[in-house]
Design a protein around this motif. Structure first.
Motif, PDB file in Angstrom:
ATOM      1  N   SER A 173      45.041  44.515  23.753  1.00  0.00           N
ATOM      2  CA  SER A 173      44.770  44.406  22.306  1.00  0.00           C
ATOM      3  C   SER A 173      43.383  44.904  21.944  1.00  0.00           C
ATOM      4  N   SER A 174      42.518  45.112  22.933  1.00  0.00           N
ATOM      5  CA  SER A 174      41.106  45.298  22.622  1.00  0.00           C
ATOM      6  C   SER A 174      40.405  46.056  23.748  1.00  0.00           C
ATOM      7  N   ILE A 229      38.566  47.631  26.773  1.00  0.00           N
ATOM      8  CA  ILE A 229      38.937  48.485  27.913  1.00  0.00           C
ATOM      9  C   ILE A 229      40.464  48.640  27.986  1.00  0.00           C
ATOM     10  N   ARG A 256      48.405  39.113  23.781  1.00  0.00           N
ATOM     11  CA  ARG A 256      48.833  37.769  23.380  1.00  0.00           C
ATOM     12  C   ARG A 256      49.463  37.755  21.995  1.00  0.00           C
ATOM     13  N   ASP A 294      50.791  36.518  27.807  1.00  0.00           N
ATOM     14  CA  ASP A 294      49.607  35.667  27.917  1.00  0.00           C
ATOM     15  C   ASP A 294      49.496  35.306  29.388  1.00  0.00           C
ATOM     16  N   VAL A 295      48.409  35.686  30.033  1.00  0.00           N
ATOM     17  CA  VAL A 295      48.320  35.472  31.492  1.00  0.00           C
ATOM     18  C   VAL A 295      48.327  33.994  31.872  1.00  0.00           C
ATOM     19  N   ASN A 302      43.641  43.459  33.492  1.00  0.00           N
ATOM     20  CA  ASN A 302      42.423  43.682  32.717  1.00  0.00           C
ATOM     21  C   ASN A 302      42.040  42.471  31.873  1.00  0.00           C
ATOM     22  N   TYR A 325      31.740  32.963  35.176  1.00  0.00           N
ATOM     23  CA  TYR A 325      32.279  34.327  35.103  1.00  0.00           C
ATOM     24  C   TYR A 325      32.102  35.033  36.441  1.00  0.00           C
ATOM     25  N   LYS A 361      34.892  36.612  39.050  1.00  0.00           N
ATOM     26  CA  LYS A 361      34.966  38.018  39.466  1.00  0.00           C
ATOM     27  C   LYS A 361      34.721  38.177  40.973  1.00  0.00           C
ATOM     28  N   GLY A 389      29.979  48.191  34.550  1.00  0.00           N
ATOM     29  CA  GLY A 389      28.759  47.519  34.105  1.00  0.00           C
ATOM     30  C   GLY A 389      29.015  47.054  32.677  1.00  0.00           C
ATOM     31  N   VAL A 399      29.972  47.185  28.922  1.00  0.00           N
ATOM     32  CA  VAL A 399      30.860  48.075  28.162  1.00  0.00           C
ATOM     33  C   VAL A 399      30.881  47.600  26.717  1.00  0.00           C
ATOM     34  N   THR A 455      32.523  46.606  24.074  1.00  0.00           N
ATOM     35  CA  THR A 455      33.822  46.105  23.610  1.00  0.00           C
ATOM     36  C   THR A 455      33.545  44.821  22.826  1.00  0.00           C
ATOM     37  N   ARG A 491      34.806  38.165  20.845  1.00  0.00           N
ATOM     38  CA  ARG A 491      35.997  37.347  21.107  1.00  0.00           C
ATOM     39  C   ARG A 491      36.059  36.861  22.554  1.00  0.00           C
ATOM     40  N   SER A 492      35.428  37.620  23.480  1.00  0.00           N
ATOM     41  CA  SER A 492      35.586  37.277  24.892  1.00  0.00           C
ATOM     42  C   SER A 492      34.406  36.524  25.483  1.00  0.00           C
TER      43      SER A 492
END
Ligand SMILES: NC(=O)c1ccc[n+]([C@@H]2O[C@H](COP(=O)([O-])OP(=O)(O)OC[C@H]3O[C@@H](n4cnc5c(N)ncnc54)[C@H](OP(=O)(O)O)[C@@H]3O)[C@@H](O)[C@H]2O)c1
Length: 270
Positions: free
Chosen positions: A10-11, A13, A33, A53-54, A80, A145, A149, A176, A178, A180, A185-186
Motif C-alpha cells: 500500500s505504501s 518500498i 491491509r 494482514d501479516v 516487505n 526494531y 531485523k 538504509g 528510505v 517513505t 504511519r510506520s
C-alpha cells in the motif's frame, strides 16, 4: 511470465516495487491491509490487489491461493510489510514488544510457511525478505526494531542453506534510510514521559535520527530496483545492501574493530 507476491504494497518500498515489477512485465500480487482504499495499483494491467494482514494467517493463505489462481504460479515472495517501534525500551508495553515481532518477524515466517508448499511443488522459488542495514548495525532508541531485523537476518541466513536443498533461493535486501511513510504511519512511539532520567538523551537522539533520516534517505524506487536485481539474480547471492548510507555504515563497520565501531556510533549520538 514471472509473478511476485508483495506484502505491504500500500505504501513506500512495497508500492514502488509493485509498480517497478509491473513495468518490467511481471505479474504482481500486490497485497495490503486495506485494498478498498487502493486507487492506483488496481488500475494497472497484470496487478492483482488482494487483502493481506501479516498478523492474520488466513489472509496470507487466501492471498497466496488467489495469486496462484489468477496467474498460475508465484515465483517470488517479497516480505516487505513492517514498521518500527521507536523510543526508550524501558517504556515499551508488553503488547508493543509483542506486536513488533508479530508483524516484522512472525508475519514474515507465516508468509514463508504459506508459500513453501507451492515453491517445493514447482521445484523453484525465491524468497526476498526486506531487512535493513539496521539488521546488521544498531542505533539507540530502536532496540525493538533492530531486534526484529536482526532476527530476520538470522532466520533468512539459516533458511538460505535449508531451502537451497529444495531449489528455493533466500535473499535479504538491506536498505538504509528510505523516503517513505516509515517515520509517519510506520513509526510507533513508545511513551517515555514517565521516565525523566532518559529525557535529555532521548530528545537529542530523536532529533539526530530525524535529521539524519531526512539528509540521507534514498527514493523507494531505488530500493525497488535492488529488489528487482535480487529477484533476477540466480547466482546464489544472499545480501543486497541498498542506498549510499547503508554502504557507508557497513564500510565503517568493516574497517573498524567492534569497539571502535560502537564508539563511532555512540559519538554520533552524544
Ligand atoms: N523507510 C526506511 O527507512 C526503511 C529502511 C530499512 C528498511 N525498511 C523496511 O522496509 C519495509 C517497508 O517500509 P517502508 O519504508 O516502505 O514504510 P511504509 O511506507 O510505511 O510501508 C510499510 C508497509 O507495511 C505495511 N504493514 C504494516 N503492518 C502490516 C501488517 N500487519 N500486515 C500487512 N502490512 C502491514 C503497511 O501497511 P498499511 O498501509 O496498512 O499501514 C505499509 O504498506 C519495512 O519492512 C521496513 O522495516 C524501511
Amino acid at each position: 511470465m514471472n509473478t511476485i507476491l508483495i506484502t505491504g504494497a500500500s505504501s513506500g518500498i512495497g508500492r514502488a516495487t509493485a509498480r517497478h515489477f509491473a513495468q518490467q512485465g511481471w505479474n504482481v500480487v500486490a497485497t495490503m491491509r486495506a485494498p478498498e482504499r487502493e486507487t492506483e495499483l488496481n488500475t494497472l494491467e497484470r496487478v492483482l490487489v488482494v487483502r493481506l494482514d501479516v498478523e492474520q494467517p488466513e489472509t496470507i493463505e487466501r492471498a497466496v491461493s488467489l495469486g496462484i489462481e489468477r496467474f498460475g504460479r508465484i515465483d517470488v515472495l517479497l516480505n516487505n510489510a513492517g514498521y518500527a517501534a521507536f523510543g526508550v525500551f524501558e517504556a515499551a508495553e508488553p503488547a508493543q514488544i509483542k506486536r513488533q515481532f508479530d508483524v516484522n518477524v512472525f508475519g514474515t515466517m507465516r508468509a514463508v510457511q504459506a508459500i513453501l508448499p507451492h515453491f517445493r511443488a514447482n521445484g523453484a522459488g525465491t524468497i526476498i525478505n526486506v531487512s535493513s542495514v539496521g539488521g546488521r548495525v544498531a542505533f539507540p532508541l530502536l532496540s525493538l526494531y533492530h531486534a526484529s531485523k536482526w532476527a530476520i537476518e538470522g532466520f533468512s541466513e539459516s533458511l538460505y542453506y535449508e531451502l537451497g536443498t529444495q531449489k528455493i533461493q533466500v535473499k535479504v535486501v538491506e536498505p538504509g534510510n528510505v523516503s517513505t511513510d516509515f517515520t509517519g504511519r510506520s513509526l510507533e512511539l513508545l511513551s517515555g514521559e514517565s521516565l525523566p532520567s532518559y529525557r535529555d538523551y532521548a530528545e537529542a537522539v530523536t532529533k539526530k535520527q530525524l535529521d539524519s533520516f531526512q539528509a540521507n534517505a534514498s527514493a523507494p524506487e531505488r530500493i525497488a530496483e535492488t529488489i528487482y536485481e535480487a529477484a533476477n539474480d540466480a547466482g546464489g547471492r544472499f545480501r543486497y545492501l541498498a542506498g549510499d548510507d547503508a554502504a557507508f555504515l557497513m564500510g565503517a563497520r568493516a574497517e573498524r574493530t567492534e569497539e571502535e565501531f560502537m564508539g563511532f556510533i555512540a559519538a554520533n549520538f552524544r
